[in-house]
Design a protein around this motif. Structure first.
Motif, short mmCIF file in Angstrom:
data_model
loop_
_atom_site.label_atom_id
_atom_site.label_comp_id
_atom_site.label_asym_id
_atom_site.label_seq_id
_atom_site.Cartn_x
_atom_site.Cartn_y
_atom_site.Cartn_z
N ASP A 34 6.54 -9.17 -6.18
CA ASP A 34 6.04 -7.67 -6.08
C ASP A 34 6.37 -6.90 -7.25
OD1 ASP A 34 6.19 -4.89 -4.89
OD2 ASP A 34 5.41 -6.09 -3.07
N ASP A 36 6.76 -3.80 -7.41
CA ASP A 36 7.84 -2.84 -6.94
C ASP A 36 9.27 -3.13 -7.03
OD1 ASP A 36 9.04 -0.47 -6.13
OD2 ASP A 36 7.90 -0.27 -4.40
N ILE A 39 11.14 -3.33 -3.87
CA ILE A 39 10.78 -4.38 -2.91
C ILE A 39 11.60 -5.43 -3.36
CG2 ILE A 39 9.13 -5.97 -2.02
CD1 ILE A 39 8.79 -2.86 -0.83
N VAL A 283 -1.26 -2.96 2.52
CA VAL A 283 0.16 -3.03 2.19
C VAL A 283 0.32 -1.54 1.99
CG1 VAL A 283 1.86 -3.53 0.82
CG2 VAL A 283 0.51 -5.18 1.76
N LYS A 284 -0.38 -0.90 1.09
CA LYS A 284 -0.19 0.48 0.69
C LYS A 284 -0.18 1.43 1.88
CE LYS A 284 -2.23 4.06 -2.32
NZ LYS A 284 -3.27 4.38 -3.38
N ARG A 287 3.06 0.73 4.01
CA ARG A 287 4.33 1.11 3.21
C ARG A 287 4.56 2.62 2.95
NH1 ARG A 287 4.71 -3.61 -1.44
NH2 ARG A 287 6.05 -5.38 -0.03
N GLN A 290 6.38 2.89 6.07
CA GLN A 290 7.65 1.83 6.19
C GLN A 290 8.15 1.86 4.86
OE1 GLN A 290 9.28 1.45 8.76
NE2 GLN A 290 7.82 1.90 10.50
N PRO A 291 8.45 2.54 3.96
CA PRO A 291 8.95 2.17 2.57
C PRO A 291 9.87 0.92 2.51
CG PRO A 291 9.04 4.54 3.15
CD PRO A 291 9.10 4.01 4.61
N LYS A 292 9.79 0.27 1.51
CA LYS A 292 10.81 -0.92 1.29
C LYS A 292 10.13 -2.15 2.33
CE LYS A 292 14.64 1.39 -1.10
NZ LYS A 292 15.85 1.68 -1.07
N LEU A 293 9.23 -1.96 3.06
CA LEU A 293 8.81 -2.98 3.91
C LEU A 293 8.46 -4.33 3.34
CD1 LEU A 293 7.86 -3.56 7.00
CD2 LEU A 293 5.43 -3.23 6.07
N GLN A 304 1.33 -9.89 -2.18
CA GLN A 304 1.67 -9.69 -0.58
C GLN A 304 2.35 -10.53 0.11
OE1 GLN A 304 -1.98 -9.12 -1.72
NE2 GLN A 304 -0.98 -7.03 -2.61
N ASN A 306 5.74 -11.66 -0.15
CA ASN A 306 6.92 -11.25 -0.78
C ASN A 306 8.03 -12.54 -0.84
OD1 ASN A 306 6.97 -7.85 0.19
ND2 ASN A 306 6.24 -9.00 -1.58
#
Length: 486
Positions: A34, A36, A39, A283-284, A287, A290-293, A304, A306
């Motif tokens: 990912d 990010d 993540i 996913v955007k 998230r 739900q941040p850091k999902l 996608q 992870n």
């Protein structure tokens, strides 16, 4: 002669299908981190958890059959061969009877707190629950369908705990579990996937997406809406675990990797096509709520997915990326009467084997139609928990040593800083234990977890000989763990 090009074409296509046959080993070779950093950091935290609970539960539990697959019109032993006998003489009537199970599903013994307590005592740290399987029946109160446990046609709908997904997530969250939502991308109930204008022929959308893009758009919107419901209305989620890898973006000229099932020698699809549901946008969306999902788009190589999810097997030497073996405690993913559960010793050895190879262990138990787990499952969880209490420091937060073990009966882990190693002995030594893969220094101290006394050792050529007194065998009933420190 004019037939030769056609014959060659068929031969080439057959070869391509054979070469592109997907199996888990092939999937395991592709991983895309990912982008990010948050993540990636979250995945490191997930790797510390090591042990989780997966639960397949739905209306199919009433018949004690395979989850969802009995309504799939494919000639597979675990699909059509798994149908409930004596229900109907033909496929159409069988599906009607299957979908009518909604009207009798009444799990009056549903007690998620009991599940959560048993899982916590077993040492589990995260859970994944089937909010919707391929049959499309929602175990949550979705406003986008009436095919759900909370619909008035379901006798359990009058129960104050009828929204079982919310109740399960809440009960496990109170025990400090990470919460995972299993969600099937394909939905064999909705008219936007298996369109009633056409009979289904396999697991895929039963109409031409290219000819009917408006129908596919409805399905994409439906899928996004339901997943966004879970992300909005069910508290903090840590994992979105998406199943049904054939629903994926693929180019028109790509021979889809999921076409052949090697074990059955059959085809997964008669009309392969691009089933793109716009995963990056999805996913955007989730998230944002739900941040850091962590998102697991199973069996679909890409950003996608992870972490990878080998199913019902343990990679021979582990994997160089985040991974999790999902495996049944019994023989079936969902409840079947008189299922045979693996003995505790086997389950513990599998946990150790997986952790030593850098993975997590997601162990599945299927609740029964009344909402209870089998008493044998509770007993297995209790036995695992007893072992975990003694040896927890060698499991949680550990990382793979430069080799995962020696032979079939010895495994290693180490702390993140590498200062402490752990040696797992599947069999208690009858005499002195020889080790050849782990380095010792003159200041190295050994201790059997569960005992306060140090073990003596000596160098013997290229190996180390460890003395493990027979009196220490009683510290555990299963795998014995030696702590190695300087």
């Amino acid at each position: 002669m004019k037939d030769i090009p056609q014959i060659l074409k068929k031969a080439v296509l057959f070869l391509l299908f054979s070469l592109m046959t997907i199996n888990l080993q092939a999937q395991e070779k592709e991983y895309y981190p990912d982008p990010d950093p948050a993540i990636r950091e979250r995945l490191e935290e997930w790797k510390d958890l090591k042990f989780g609970l997966l639960m397949h539960w739905g209306t199919y539990s009433q018949w004690g059959i395979v989850e969802s697959w009995s309504i799939c019109p494919e000639d597979l032993s675990w699909a059509s061969g798994g149908r409930k006998q004596g229900v109907a003489d033909n496929y159409t009537d069988y599906v009607k009877a299957y979908e009518n199970l909604k009207n009798t599903f009444n799990p009056v013994k549903f007690n998620p707190e009991k599940w959560a307590t048993a899982a916590k005592d077993a040492g589990m740290k995260y859970m994944v629950f089937t909010t919707k399987h391929h049959d499309g029946f929602c175990m949550f109160d979705s406003k986008y369908t009436d095919y759900k446990i909370t619909d008035k046609g379901s006798p359990f709908s009058t129960n104050p705990r009828s929204n079982v997904t919310k109740e399960i997530f809440s009960a496990f969250r109170k025990e400090n579990f990470w919460i995972g939502a299993y969600f099937s991308k394909p939905d064999w109930h909705t008219d936007t996937y298996w369109w009633k204008q056409f009979p289904p022929s396999d697991r895929n959308a039963n109409y031409s997406i290219q000819k009917h893009p408006e129908q596919w758009k409805k399905f994409v919107d439906f899928t996004h809406n339901q997943i966004n419901e879970l992300a909005s209305d069910y508290g903090k989620l840590d994992i979105l675990w998406l199943d049904g890898g054939w629903v994926r973006k693929t180019s028109d000229d790509e021979v889809k990797k999921y076409l052949a099932d090697v074990s059955e020698g059959s085809r997964w699809a008669r009309n392969p096509q691009n089933q793109d549901i716009d995963m990056p946008r999805l996913v955007k969306e989730v998230r944002a709520k739900q941040p850091k999902l962590i998102v697991v788009d199973r069996a679909v190589p890409g950003e996608q997915q992870n972490y990878l999810t080998p199913e019902q097997h343990i990679p021979e030497a582990g994997l160089p990326y985040p991974w999790e073996t999902c495996m049944t405690m019994g023989n079936s993913w969902s409840y079947v009467p008189n299922d045979v559960y693996k003995p505790a010793n086997e389950l513990i050895e599998k946990l150790v084997d997986i952790v030593s190879k850098g993975g997590n262990y997601l162990l599945n138990i299927g609740p029964g139609p009344d909402g209870e787990l089998d008493p044998v499952a509770y007993q297995r969880l209790k036995e695992i928990g007893t072992w975990i209490k003694t040896n927890r420091e060698a499991i949680y937060g550990s990382r793979m040593f430069n080799v995962f073990g020696e032979g079939e009966k010895i495994r290693y882990t180490q702390t993140k800083d590498g200062d402490t190693k752990y040696i797992f002995l599947f069999d208690f030594p009858k005499e002195k234990q020889l080790l050849t893969k782990i380095p010792f220094s003159k200041n190295t101290k050994l201790q059997l977890l569960g005992s306060k006394s140090n073990l003596s050792w000596k160098q013997k050529g290229d190996a180390v000989e460890v003395n493990v007194p027979a009196s220490l065998k009683s510290v555990t009933d299963h795998v014995w763990v030696i702590k190695v420190s300087n």
